[in-house]
Write an enzyme that holds these catalytic residues in place. Structure first.
Site, short mmCIF file in Angstrom:
data_model
loop_
_atom_site.label_atom_id
_atom_site.label_comp_id
_atom_site.label_asym_id
_atom_site.label_seq_id
_atom_site.Cartn_x
_atom_site.Cartn_y
_atom_site.Cartn_z
N GLU A 103 9.12 37.94 14.13
CA GLU A 103 9.91 39.16 13.93
C GLU A 103 9.85 39.63 12.49
O GLU A 103 10.37 38.97 11.58
CB GLU A 103 11.36 38.94 14.36
CG GLU A 103 12.16 40.21 14.42
CD GLU A 103 13.30 40.14 15.42
OE1 GLU A 103 14.01 41.14 15.57
OE2 GLU A 103 13.47 39.10 16.07
N LYS A 119 27.47 42.00 22.69
CA LYS A 119 26.44 40.97 22.58
C LYS A 119 26.76 40.07 21.39
O LYS A 119 27.27 40.54 20.37
CB LYS A 119 25.05 41.61 22.37
CG LYS A 119 23.94 40.59 22.07
CD LYS A 119 22.65 41.28 21.66
CE LYS A 119 21.62 40.25 21.20
NZ LYS A 119 20.36 40.86 20.76
#
Length: 409
Positions: free
Chosen positions: A213, A168
């Protein structure tokens, strides 16, 4: 350094207390948090050692401080606001100790004043409330890359993943906003807090945003972290959005991306925790513009590592870098073509006990230090084997909406 914290009656919404002049510092969610202004001291640093150097400076500052704290809550006494560069090179990072901090938590309000002259500071008056100025004639233009060019970069990332080089990579893009006069920073700060109350609205050293976040919170031995990875844009139709949320929760591509991010955070926190709770499945976090797969991790620690040291151990997580971390970082530097500066780096605060909250600088923009009428907006997307460049561009556009709207009238 001499610090005085005094409990006060409700002074009104924290973000409306910010004075017009000076650089506002904020960390607010649902009306609670801390705001500050003025500059009693600061520490600027660069490079791979930036977190260690800043943490060492702060420990020295508070070790010799004289503190009179009548409230004794996390966020009282001396508090430093910080923002850190995403990458080791380039990028500047800083901790700033305000001259005045106002805080609100669980029905209690306080004011902290700081003196570096060695004298006990008096009970300073709060500034007169003034209305933030609306931005004038804001225009938006491409940043480092056009949308088409960025799609090509995403396609290259997918090719490298499919070739087995990594699992990723998170790729970012920027957008430039420019007005005809200097932007009053209080305007986007207040708009972000109004529209995204579930996010942490921050402003530190010209970096402004509302992040969903929470990288890490350390509070009296308890460590918590919120991981977001996997995103879908909202339509505004409630029934349609519920169906989209269900599809997000079942998406193999998004669940794979999310698993990488959760694993990276859990592995980084494990050395500091005597016990840890990592939920097996994520929940869907609904925000006004997008929905995310989210997981809240919690752990117990008896380690003396500060919240800043914990943030350093977590950065960069797979949510903002990729997996494996080293390979993803090298690919970002090779193909992204963007100076992230402090985008996706830790931003937040810490107090004298090392407690504090650090988020990831997402949904944010940075004031141009040479032109106060100009800002650079950032967004990024997690790229895995199943990523589609056109869909990722649409996702990045959705993530730019909070800052675009905050600057629009």
């Amino acid at each position: 350094m001499v610090v005085r914290t005094t409990e006060v009656a409700d002074p009104g919404p924290l973000l409306e207390l910010l004075p017009e002049d000076g650089a506002p510092m904020t960390w607010v969610r649902r009306g609670e948090g801390v705001v500050g202004w003025g500059e009693a001291a600061r520490f600027d640093t660069v490079g791979a050692n930036r977190f260690v150097a800043a943490d060492r400076w702060w420990r020295r500052m508070v070790a010799t401080a004289v503190v009179r704290d009548e409230v004794r809550l996390p966020g009282t006494g001396p508090v430093a606001f910080g923002s850190f560069a995403f990458d080791d090179v380039p990028g500047a990072s800083s901790l700033v100790l305000p001259e005045m901090v106002v805080g609100h938590r669980a029905g209690r309000w306080w004011v902290t004043t700081v003196s570096v002259s060695g004298n006990l500071p008096g009970l300073a008056d709060l500034p007169a409330v003034s209305q933030a100025r609306r931005p004038r004639d804001i225009t938006f233009s491409d940043g480092s890359r056009t949308g088409t060019e960025w799609e090509s970069i995403v396609a290259e990332g997918v090719r490298r993943i499919n070739a087995g080089e990594l699992e990723k990579v998170v790729l970012a893009r920027d957008l430039v906003a420019e007005g005809t006069e200097p932007i009053d920073r209080r305007w986007p700060i207040q708009r972000l807090a109004e529209r995204y109350p579930r996010c942490w609205t921050f402003s530190v050293d010209g970096l402004i945003g509302a992040t969903p976040e929470l990288l890490v919170r350390r509070e009296r031995g308890l460590i918590t972290s919120r991981v977001l990875a996997g995103t879908i844009r909202r339509t505004g139709d409630d029934a349609r959005d519920l169906a989209l949320a269900a599809s997000l929760a079942r998406s193999s591509k998004d669940l794979e991306e999310h698993e990488y991010a959760v694993r990276s955070v859990a592995d980084a926190l494990a050395p500091f925790c005597s016990s840890m709770n990592v939920p097996e499945t994520p929940f869907v976090l609904h925000l006004p513009n997008v929905m995310h797969l989210a997981t809240d991790l919690a752990g117990v620690t008896d380690d003396d590592a500060s919240s800043l040291a914990l943030a350093a151990a977590l950065h960069p997580s797979a949510a903002v870098g990729g997996t494996p971390t080293k390979d993803a970082g090298e690919l970002i530097r090779e193909i992204e073509g963007l100076d992230r500066a402090r985008y996706a780096g830790p931003v937040g605060w810490l107090d004298a006990d090392g407690d504090g909250e650090w988020g990831i600088a997402l949904r944010c923009a940075e004031i141009d230090p040479d032109n106060a009428a100009r800002m650079r907006l950032f967004a990024g997307c997690g790229i895995v084997a199943g990523s589609d460049p056109e869909a990722e561009l649409a996702e990045s556009a959705a993530k730019l909406v909070p800052m675009r709207d905050a600057l629009s009238v």
